[in-house]
Design a protein around this motif. Structure first.
Motif, PDB file in Angstrom:
ATOM      1  N   PHE A 175       0.867  -1.189   0.000  1.00  0.00           N
ATOM      2  CA  PHE A 175       0.000   0.000   0.000  1.00  0.00           C
ATOM      3  C   PHE A 175       0.902   1.237   0.000  1.00  0.00           C
ATOM      4  CE2 PHE A 175      -4.078   1.860   2.110  1.00  0.00           C
ATOM      5  CZ  PHE A 175      -4.238   2.662   0.993  1.00  0.00           C
ATOM      6  N   PRO A 176       1.420   1.647  -1.159  1.00  0.00           N
ATOM      7  CA  PRO A 176       2.399   2.746  -1.236  1.00  0.00           C
ATOM      8  C   PRO A 176       1.904   4.064  -0.659  1.00  0.00           C
ATOM      9  CG  PRO A 176       2.245   1.555  -3.316  1.00  0.00           C
ATOM     10  CD  PRO A 176       1.110   1.082  -2.478  1.00  0.00           C
ATOM     11  N   ASN A 177       0.600   4.314  -0.703  1.00  0.00           N
ATOM     12  CA  ASN A 177       0.058   5.592  -0.222  1.00  0.00           C
ATOM     13  C   ASN A 177      -0.234   5.604   1.276  1.00  0.00           C
ATOM     14  OD1 ASN A 177       0.072   6.913  -2.731  1.00  0.00           O
ATOM     15  ND2 ASN A 177      -1.878   5.967  -3.306  1.00  0.00           N
ATOM     16  N   LEU A 178       0.083   4.526   1.979  1.00  0.00           N
ATOM     17  CA  LEU A 178      -0.256   4.440   3.388  1.00  0.00           C
ATOM     18  C   LEU A 178       0.452   5.526   4.203  1.00  0.00           C
ATOM     19  CD1 LEU A 178      -1.695   2.977   5.680  1.00  0.00           C
ATOM     20  CD2 LEU A 178       0.294   1.458   5.866  1.00  0.00           C
ATOM     21  N   LYS A 179       1.742   5.719   3.985  1.00  0.00           N
ATOM     22  CA  LYS A 179       2.482   6.747   4.723  1.00  0.00           C
ATOM     23  C   LYS A 179       1.919   8.134   4.431  1.00  0.00           C
ATOM     24  CE  LYS A 179       6.699   7.878   3.453  1.00  0.00           C
ATOM     25  NZ  LYS A 179       8.180   7.862   3.278  1.00  0.00           N
ATOM     26  N   HIS A 180       1.612   8.371   3.183  1.00  0.00           N
ATOM     27  CA  HIS A 180       1.019   9.653   2.768  1.00  0.00           C
ATOM     28  C   HIS A 180      -0.312   9.897   3.480  1.00  0.00           C
ATOM     29  CE1 HIS A 180      -1.054  12.435   0.001  1.00  0.00           C
ATOM     30  NE2 HIS A 180      -1.996  11.527  -0.050  1.00  0.00           N
ATOM     31  N   MET A 181      -1.151   8.876   3.560  1.00  0.00           N
ATOM     32  CA  MET A 181      -2.472   9.013   4.171  1.00  0.00           C
ATOM     33  C   MET A 181      -2.380   9.169   5.689  1.00  0.00           C
ATOM     34  SD  MET A 181      -4.358   6.124   1.810  1.00  0.00           S
ATOM     35  CE  MET A 181      -5.931   6.212   2.645  1.00  0.00           C
ATOM     36  N   VAL A 182      -1.483   8.426   6.314  1.00  0.00           N
ATOM     37  CA  VAL A 182      -1.329   8.519   7.770  1.00  0.00           C
ATOM     38  C   VAL A 182      -0.813   9.902   8.164  1.00  0.00           C
ATOM     39  CG1 VAL A 182      -0.007   7.664   9.739  1.00  0.00           C
ATOM     40  CG2 VAL A 182      -1.014   6.049   8.110  1.00  0.00           C
ATOM     41  N   ALA A 183       0.184  10.421   7.434  1.00  0.00           N
ATOM     42  CA  ALA A 183       0.752  11.730   7.754  1.00  0.00           C
ATOM     43  C   ALA A 183      -0.297  12.829   7.641  1.00  0.00           C
ATOM     44  CB  ALA A 183       1.929  12.027   6.828  1.00  0.00           C
ATOM     45  N   ARG A 184      -1.091  12.786   6.585  1.00  0.00           N
ATOM     46  CA  ARG A 184      -2.102  13.820   6.395  1.00  0.00           C
ATOM     47  C   ARG A 184      -3.242  13.676   7.398  1.00  0.00           C
ATOM     48  NH1 ARG A 184      -2.366  15.893   0.255  1.00  0.00           N
ATOM     49  NH2 ARG A 184      -0.127  15.802  -0.186  1.00  0.00           N
ATOM     50  N   THR A 185      -3.545  12.461   7.787  1.00  0.00           N
ATOM     51  CA  THR A 185      -4.557  12.248   8.817  1.00  0.00           C
ATOM     52  C   THR A 185      -4.104  12.843  10.147  1.00  0.00           C
ATOM     53  OG1 THR A 185      -5.330  10.216   7.745  1.00  0.00           O
ATOM     54  CG2 THR A 185      -5.891  10.529  10.074  1.00  0.00           C
ATOM     55  N   LEU A 186      -2.838  12.648  10.496  1.00  0.00           N
ATOM     56  CA  LEU A 186      -2.304  13.204  11.739  1.00  0.00           C
ATOM     57  C   LEU A 186      -2.323  14.734  11.716  1.00  0.00           C
ATOM     58  CD1 LEU A 186       0.722  10.804  12.387  1.00  0.00           C
ATOM     59  CD2 LEU A 186      -1.475  10.860  13.576  1.00  0.00           C
ATOM     60  N   VAL A 187      -2.079  15.335  10.557  1.00  0.00           N
ATOM     61  CA  VAL A 187      -2.123  16.795  10.443  1.00  0.00           C
ATOM     62  C   VAL A 187      -3.536  17.302  10.729  1.00  0.00           C
ATOM     63  CG1 VAL A 187      -1.959  18.728   8.831  1.00  0.00           C
ATOM     64  CG2 VAL A 187      -0.174  16.997   8.866  1.00  0.00           C
ATOM     65  N   VAL A 188      -4.537  16.630  10.183  1.00  0.00           N
ATOM     66  CA  VAL A 188      -5.933  17.031  10.429  1.00  0.00           C
ATOM     67  C   VAL A 188      -6.275  16.888  11.906  1.00  0.00           C
ATOM     68  CG1 VAL A 188      -8.344  16.516   9.924  1.00  0.00           C
ATOM     69  CG2 VAL A 188      -6.649  16.437   8.091  1.00  0.00           C
ATOM     70  N   LEU A 189      -5.893  15.777  12.514  1.00  0.00           N
ATOM     71  CA  LEU A 189      -6.196  15.555  13.926  1.00  0.00           C
ATOM     72  C   LEU A 189      -5.504  16.585  14.814  1.00  0.00           C
ATOM     73  CD1 LEU A 189      -5.978  11.656  14.092  1.00  0.00           C
ATOM     74  CD2 LEU A 189      -8.032  13.078  13.984  1.00  0.00           C
ATOM     75  N   LEU A 190      -4.258  16.930  14.476  1.00  0.00           N
ATOM     76  CA  LEU A 190      -3.523  17.910  15.275  1.00  0.00           C
ATOM     77  C   LEU A 190      -4.165  19.289  15.195  1.00  0.00           C
ATOM     78  CD1 LEU A 190      -1.103  18.744  16.997  1.00  0.00           C
ATOM     79  CD2 LEU A 190       0.197  19.073  14.880  1.00  0.00           C
ATOM     80  N   THR A 191      -4.487  19.739  13.986  1.00  0.00           N
ATOM     81  CA  THR A 191      -5.105  21.058  13.834  1.00  0.00           C
ATOM     82  C   THR A 191      -6.507  21.081  14.441  1.00  0.00           C
ATOM     83  OG1 THR A 191      -5.817  20.402  11.598  1.00  0.00           O
ATOM     84  CG2 THR A 191      -3.783  21.686  11.781  1.00  0.00           C
TER      85      THR A 191
END
Length: 222
Positions: A175-191
């Motif tokens: 799942f090559p996009n997994l790191k991309h999706m996790v990082a962006r999810t964490l950004v949303v949760l943090l903000t």
């Protein structure tokens, strides 16, 4: 945040065109409604005890920070230019956008202050009466803010994904996009966590404008 997480997974601004158009329409509706109520209150003189101050030295730092924050779109500029069909017209579009934005902000802020004076709240929508129209306005304005979130975060996401630390993190082969999706999810949760926990929103906006906006507008360009 449930809506923002999958939207922020999108990698190009071009795919956000419909969302941005809807957000712009919602903001224009909200501005038109607020200005209409401002004019009504000014004519009816609903708040007779307010005082109009041409200059307030005590609150000037807060004003300066929020004023600078209104023009903090610099980080998204390169992404917008790269997504344009005619990128050579970018400067012309930028000048027109800046003039229109300045005019709208000046008119709306001036009318709201004349209407409510010292009684004005941190968010001017809180000064409006509780009617069906104003309830729709608040909902539309909230939707507009949510839908404008992805384009504001694109620059921050690009910076994060270009960091050596981020690149050094392992990627999933299946799942090559997994790191991309996790990082962006964490950004949303943090903000989202920051937005929920901040008690004084106007002071927080002023702090962001005074710190980040000042660097972006007046220091880094030189």
């Amino acid at each position: 945040m449930t809506f923002l997480i999958p939207v922020l997974w999108i990698k190009t601004i071009k795919k956000l065109t419909f969302i941005n158009v809807f957000a712009l329409a919602a903001i224009l509706f909200a501005l038109a409604t607020i200005i209409t109520y401002d004019v009504i209150y000014i004519r009816e003189n609903t708040y007779p005890e307010w005082e109009i101050k041409l200059f307030d030295a005590v609150n000037f730092p807060i004003f300066f920070g929020i004023a600078v924050l209104n023009f903090e779109g610099n980080p998204a500029s390169l992404n917008i230019q790269a997504s344009m069909q005619r990128p050579w017209n970018y400067l012309k579009v930028l000048w027109v956008s800046a003039i229109v934005t300045t005019t709208i902000v000046f008119i709306q802020a001036s009318l709201s202050y004349l209407a409510y004076g010292s009684y004005i709240d941190e968010l001017v929508t809180l000064n409006l009466p509780s009617t069906r129209l104003t309830s729709i306005l608040r909902i539309m304005y909230a939707i507009a803010l949510i839908m404008s979130y992805p384009i504001q975060m694109f620059a921050a996401i690009d910076i994060i994904e270009n960091l050596d630390f981020y690149k050094s993190l392992p990627s999933s082969e299946w799942f090559p996009n997994l790191k991309h999706m996790v990082a962006r999810t964490l950004v949303v949760l943090l903000t989202g966590f920051v937005a929920i926990e901040i008690p004084k929103f106007d002071i927080f906006l002023s702090f962001l404008g005074s710190l980040g906006g000042t660097f972006l507008c007046f220091i880094f360009p030189f």
